[in-house]
Scaffold this motif. Sequence first.
Motif, PDB file in Angstrom:
ATOM      1  N   PRO A 191     -29.062 -17.053   2.187  1.00  0.00           N
ATOM      2  CA  PRO A 191     -29.234 -17.392   3.672  1.00  0.00           C
ATOM      3  C   PRO A 191     -28.794 -15.726   4.202  1.00  0.00           C
ATOM      4  O   PRO A 191     -27.963 -15.081   3.618  1.00  0.00           O
ATOM      5  N   GLN A 192     -29.314 -15.421   5.278  1.00  0.00           N
ATOM      6  CA  GLN A 192     -29.030 -14.234   6.123  1.00  0.00           C
ATOM      7  C   GLN A 192     -28.424 -14.727   7.334  1.00  0.00           C
ATOM      8  O   GLN A 192     -29.538 -15.266   7.996  1.00  0.00           O
ATOM      9  N   LEU A 193     -27.373 -14.751   7.803  1.00  0.00           N
ATOM     10  CA  LEU A 193     -26.886 -15.184   9.081  1.00  0.00           C
ATOM     11  C   LEU A 193     -26.381 -14.244  10.264  1.00  0.00           C
ATOM     12  O   LEU A 193     -25.858 -13.116   9.578  1.00  0.00           O
ATOM     13  N   ALA A 194     -26.439 -14.270  11.497  1.00  0.00           N
ATOM     14  CA  ALA A 194     -25.879 -13.430  12.323  1.00  0.00           C
ATOM     15  C   ALA A 194     -25.415 -14.132  13.528  1.00  0.00           C
ATOM     16  O   ALA A 194     -25.913 -15.073  13.817  1.00  0.00           O
ATOM     17  N   LEU A 205     -31.932 -16.418   8.706  1.00  0.00           N
ATOM     18  CA  LEU A 205     -33.055 -16.302   7.878  1.00  0.00           C
ATOM     19  C   LEU A 205     -32.817 -16.716   6.650  1.00  0.00           C
ATOM     20  O   LEU A 205     -31.846 -16.334   5.806  1.00  0.00           O
ATOM     21  N   LEU A 206     -33.355 -17.752   6.117  1.00  0.00           N
ATOM     22  CA  LEU A 206     -33.033 -18.924   5.104  1.00  0.00           C
ATOM     23  C   LEU A 206     -34.272 -18.714   3.843  1.00  0.00           C
ATOM     24  O   LEU A 206     -34.992 -19.243   4.384  1.00  0.00           O
ATOM     25  N   LEU A 306     -25.084 -26.734   4.319  1.00  0.00           N
ATOM     26  CA  LEU A 306     -23.611 -26.370   4.086  1.00  0.00           C
ATOM     27  C   LEU A 306     -23.618 -25.161   3.181  1.00  0.00           C
ATOM     28  O   LEU A 306     -22.775 -24.173   3.491  1.00  0.00           O
ATOM     29  N   ARG A 307     -24.549 -25.260   2.173  1.00  0.00           N
ATOM     30  CA  ARG A 307     -24.596 -24.100   1.290  1.00  0.00           C
ATOM     31  C   ARG A 307     -24.970 -22.704   1.938  1.00  0.00           C
ATOM     32  O   ARG A 307     -24.624 -21.757   1.656  1.00  0.00           O
ATOM     33  N   CYS A 308     -25.875 -22.947   2.885  1.00  0.00           N
ATOM     34  CA  CYS A 308     -26.612 -21.876   3.588  1.00  0.00           C
ATOM     35  C   CYS A 308     -25.282 -21.142   4.468  1.00  0.00           C
ATOM     36  O   CYS A 308     -25.316 -20.041   4.594  1.00  0.00           O
ATOM     37  N   LEU A 309     -24.448 -21.947   4.835  1.00  0.00           N
ATOM     38  CA  LEU A 309     -23.274 -21.651   5.718  1.00  0.00           C
ATOM     39  C   LEU A 309     -22.133 -21.066   4.860  1.00  0.00           C
ATOM     40  O   LEU A 309     -21.078 -20.808   5.533  1.00  0.00           O
ATOM     41  N   GLY A 310     -22.173 -21.179   3.484  1.00  0.00           N
ATOM     42  CA  GLY A 310     -21.095 -20.840   2.747  1.00  0.00           C
ATOM     43  C   GLY A 310     -19.939 -21.937   2.612  1.00  0.00           C
ATOM     44  O   GLY A 310     -18.650 -21.699   2.203  1.00  0.00           O
ATOM     45  N   GLU A 311     -20.369 -23.278   3.103  1.00  0.00           N
ATOM     46  CA  GLU A 311     -19.515 -24.183   3.002  1.00  0.00           C
ATOM     47  C   GLU A 311     -19.764 -25.438   2.067  1.00  0.00           C
ATOM     48  O   GLU A 311     -19.098 -26.389   2.055  1.00  0.00           O
ATOM     49  N   GLY A 312     -21.014 -25.299   1.245  1.00  0.00           N
ATOM     50  CA  GLY A 312     -21.036 -26.413   0.275  1.00  0.00           C
ATOM     51  C   GLY A 312     -20.575 -26.362  -0.865  1.00  0.00           C
ATOM     52  O   GLY A 312     -19.852 -24.961  -1.277  1.00  0.00           O
TER      53      GLY A 312
END
Length: 312
Positions: A191-194, A205-206, A306-312
């Motif tokens: 994941p790339q998050l902003a 961007l996932l 949640l994995r994309c958000l670093g919460e998984g």
Amino acid sequence: MLQSAPDILKAGVAGAGVMGRNHARVLAEVQGVDLTTIFDPDAVTGQGVADLYGAAAVTTAEAFVDAGLDCAVVATPNRFHADLGVALLEKGVHVLVEKPIAPTVKDAQRMIDAAKANGRVLMVGHVERFNPAVETVRRAIADEDVISIQVTRVGPFPPRMGEVGVVIDLAVHDIDIIRHLTGSEITEVQPQLARTRAEREDTALLQFRLENGVIAHITTNWLTPYKTRTLQVATRGKFVVADLITRQVTEYFGQQADGSYSTRMLNSWPAEPLKLELEAFVHAIRTGEAPAVTGQDGLKNLEVALRCLGEG
């Protein structure tokens, strides 16, 4: 085992926001369903929706659970999904819960366990599964060796902010589409998050790799001044492009030595996805078949998000 359903299902909708109002509108038109109850803690909002359909309005979850329903749509804010969903399932009510299934994997599992223990249908409202354009794409690639999937889901900043960012609000739709079209599970997440204007991420961007080797990419944001919803699938034999808003699907095939392709438009029928979703929910209740989007599907989509958000 599911008990036989009554001829007319008494239905309720929890949450009289945008999605809840849409569910109420469509449920009132579904054959074999009687919309009897609307729940919203705001009495004026709930009564306003209830009056449109000759339904009763209640302002507490307890009153909704005790309303004698056969089935219910849970379209409340996400943090209430699990507690209300479990209470309904334990009361013997079939539940369609809006996406995402719950805030946490633990809460999602609670709902799945409650549905199983009480022999009730638990379906998750991933409505894009029922977009005729998605089904047209699925049929077009059914016998193909899929290489990659690209989804773009962008639009303007929402006028009313919810409790989540674009990954949970938007990308979870496309995580489900990717799993649905490939029949495979996502194993790698990049994941790339902003965050620019919101408390949570408003651009993502996932990139994914699936068990079967397919690679996939989701572009989503709340920064684009217009809505775009496109799905592109590349296979060894063709390239299929779908506009999920207009439901226009184009297939490119037969590449020539000069790099040119033949093209054809694929028909996608004019049906409202939400109506197809609710009819599928009713079908599962009446037949005892697994719903089109199971609780386990909802849990797996949530896990990836949640994995994309670093919460998984």
